[in-house]
Motif scaffolding. Structure first.
Motif, PDB file in Angstrom:
ATOM      1  N   MET A   1      -1.560 -10.516 -13.036  1.00 30.99           N
ATOM      2  CA  MET A   1      -2.645  -9.570 -12.849  1.00 30.99           C
ATOM      3  C   MET A   1      -2.034  -8.078 -12.629  1.00 30.99           C
ATOM      4  N   LEU A   2      -3.032  -7.247 -12.726  1.00 30.66           N
ATOM      5  CA  LEU A   2      -2.633  -5.791 -12.379  1.00 30.66           C
ATOM      6  C   LEU A   2      -2.554  -5.455 -10.820  1.00 30.66           C
ATOM      7  N   ALA A   3      -1.364  -4.933 -10.528  1.00 31.51           N
ATOM      8  CA  ALA A   3      -0.989  -4.554  -8.983  1.00 31.51           C
ATOM      9  C   ALA A   3      -0.698  -3.153  -8.904  1.00 31.51           C
ATOM     10  N   TYR A   4      -1.588  -2.194  -8.391  1.00 28.74           N
ATOM     11  CA  TYR A   4      -1.413  -0.737  -8.366  1.00 28.74           C
ATOM     12  C   TYR A   4      -0.675  -0.516  -6.841  1.00 28.74           C
ATOM     13  N   PRO A   5       0.551   0.304  -7.040  1.00 24.22           N
ATOM     14  CA  PRO A   5       0.990   0.896  -5.790  1.00 24.22           C
ATOM     15  C   PRO A   5       0.258   1.563  -5.093  1.00 24.22           C
ATOM     16  N   LEU A   6       0.657   1.777  -3.873  1.00 28.16           N
ATOM     17  CA  LEU A   6      -0.318   2.360  -2.911  1.00 28.16           C
ATOM     18  C   LEU A   6       0.518   3.385  -2.241  1.00 28.16           C
ATOM     19  N   ASP A   7       0.110   4.516  -1.938  1.00 24.85           N
ATOM     20  CA  ASP A   7       0.998   5.591  -0.930  1.00 24.85           C
ATOM     21  C   ASP A   7       0.155   5.835   0.373  1.00 24.85           C
ATOM     22  N   ALA A  17      -4.781   6.478   1.883  1.00 25.24           N
ATOM     23  CA  ALA A  17      -3.968   5.751   1.101  1.00 25.24           C
ATOM     24  C   ALA A  17      -4.576   6.145  -0.523  1.00 25.24           C
ATOM     25  N   THR A  18      -3.450   6.458  -1.346  1.00 24.35           N
ATOM     26  CA  THR A  18      -3.609   6.912  -2.595  1.00 24.35           C
ATOM     27  C   THR A  18      -3.026   6.033  -3.627  1.00 24.35           C
ATOM     28  N   PHE A  19      -3.467   5.889  -4.827  1.00 23.21           N
ATOM     29  CA  PHE A  19      -2.889   5.307  -5.849  1.00 23.21           C
ATOM     30  C   PHE A  19      -2.368   6.355  -6.756  1.00 23.21           C
ATOM     31  N   PRO A  20      -0.972   6.354  -6.812  1.00 22.37           N
ATOM     32  CA  PRO A  20      -0.346   7.444  -7.609  1.00 22.37           C
ATOM     33  C   PRO A  20      -0.614   7.321  -9.158  1.00 22.37           C
ATOM     34  N   ASP A  21      -1.037   5.881  -9.576  1.00 21.96           N
ATOM     35  CA  ASP A  21      -1.267   6.004 -10.804  1.00 21.96           C
ATOM     36  C   ASP A  21      -2.558   6.146 -11.259  1.00 21.96           C
ATOM     37  N   SER A  61       2.487   1.445 -12.240  1.00 25.29           N
ATOM     38  CA  SER A  61       3.891   1.774 -12.548  1.00 25.29           C
ATOM     39  C   SER A  61       4.641   0.879 -11.291  1.00 25.29           C
ATOM     40  N   ALA A  62       5.863   0.680 -11.621  1.00 26.63           N
ATOM     41  CA  ALA A  62       6.739   0.009 -10.703  1.00 26.63           C
ATOM     42  C   ALA A  62       6.346   0.158  -9.053  1.00 26.63           C
ATOM     43  N   ALA A  63       6.264  -0.979  -8.424  1.00 23.24           N
ATOM     44  CA  ALA A  63       5.827  -0.701  -6.906  1.00 23.24           C
ATOM     45  C   ALA A  63       7.029  -0.012  -6.302  1.00 23.24           C
ATOM     46  N   ALA A  64       8.256  -0.216  -6.376  1.00 21.27           N
ATOM     47  CA  ALA A  64       9.465   0.394  -5.868  1.00 21.27           C
ATOM     48  C   ALA A  64       9.317   0.392  -4.280  1.00 21.27           C
ATOM     49  N   GLY A  65       9.191  -0.782  -3.764  1.00 19.40           N
ATOM     50  CA  GLY A  65       9.029  -1.134  -2.456  1.00 19.40           C
ATOM     51  C   GLY A  65       7.777  -0.516  -1.855  1.00 19.40           C
ATOM     52  N   ARG A  66       6.850  -0.032  -2.287  1.00 18.62           N
ATOM     53  CA  ARG A  66       5.527   0.406  -1.965  1.00 18.62           C
ATOM     54  C   ARG A  66       4.504  -0.838  -1.997  1.00 18.62           C
ATOM     55  N   PRO A  67       3.602  -0.731  -0.798  1.00 20.75           N
ATOM     56  CA  PRO A  67       2.499  -1.864  -0.939  1.00 20.75           C
ATOM     57  C   PRO A  67       1.869  -1.696  -2.218  1.00 20.75           C
ATOM     58  N   VAL A  68       1.124  -2.947  -2.629  1.00 23.63           N
ATOM     59  CA  VAL A  68       0.553  -2.663  -3.999  1.00 23.63           C
ATOM     60  C   VAL A  68      -0.945  -3.360  -3.640  1.00 23.63           C
ATOM     61  N   VAL A  69      -1.874  -3.086  -4.385  1.00 18.98           N
ATOM     62  CA  VAL A  69      -3.139  -3.666  -4.313  1.00 18.98           C
ATOM     63  C   VAL A  69      -3.390  -4.627  -5.727  1.00 18.98           C
TER      64      VAL A  69
END
Length: 141
Positions: A1-7, A17-21, A61-69
């Motif tokens: 499923m879709l997992a969006y990284p969060l900053d 919290a923002t979704f960079p994508d 995008s790739a999570a690159a160690g960030r939390p994802v939703v």
């Protein structure tokens, strides 16, 4: 499923919290945990707004160690159907015609806040668009 990284950004009055994508997306909380907890509902609302305005929904995008939703399964399936229909240039009315539903039923299939028709209806919809649904089960983080 879709997992969006969060900053996250720490501010004096809480965490943003923002979704960079997803341009323009944000939610907040008093703590990181609260902001993360609020993020899934915010993401569903934002994607629903993209769909209502007939905008393209960016892939995460790739999570690159960030939390994802993670999107709930039902919502992820609806977003995938919306993205597939847009890519194919297929309207709600046309898809409904292909799978024996009226436009209102297809609109309900795409409504992120509505319970939908059976999973079989989604299988028929994707098949009519030349796609198949594949389920991937993973260990929880």
């Amino acid at each position: 499923m879709l997992a969006y990284p969060l900053d996250f950004e720490v501010h004096d009055d809480g965490i943003i919290a923002t979704f960079p994508d997803i341009p323009g997306s944000l939610t907040d909380g008093d703590t990181h945990e609260e902001a993360l907890s609020n993020a899934q509902d915010a993401l569903v609302s934002i994607l629903g707004e993209y769909m209502a305005r007939r905008r393209d929904i960016p892939l995460p995008s790739a999570a690159a160690g960030r939390p994802v939703v993670m999107l709930p399964t039902r919502v992820g399936l609806k977003v995938a159907l919306y993205r597939t229909m847009r890519a194919a240039g297929v309207t709600n009315t046309e898809l409904g015609s292909r799978i024996g539903l009226d436009e209102r039923q297809v609109r309900r299939m795409l409504d992120l806040r509505q319970r939908s028709l059976s999973p079989d209806a989604f299988d028929r919809a994707f098949e009519a668009l030349g796609k198949v649904v594949s389920v991937d089960i993973q260990d929880a983080a």
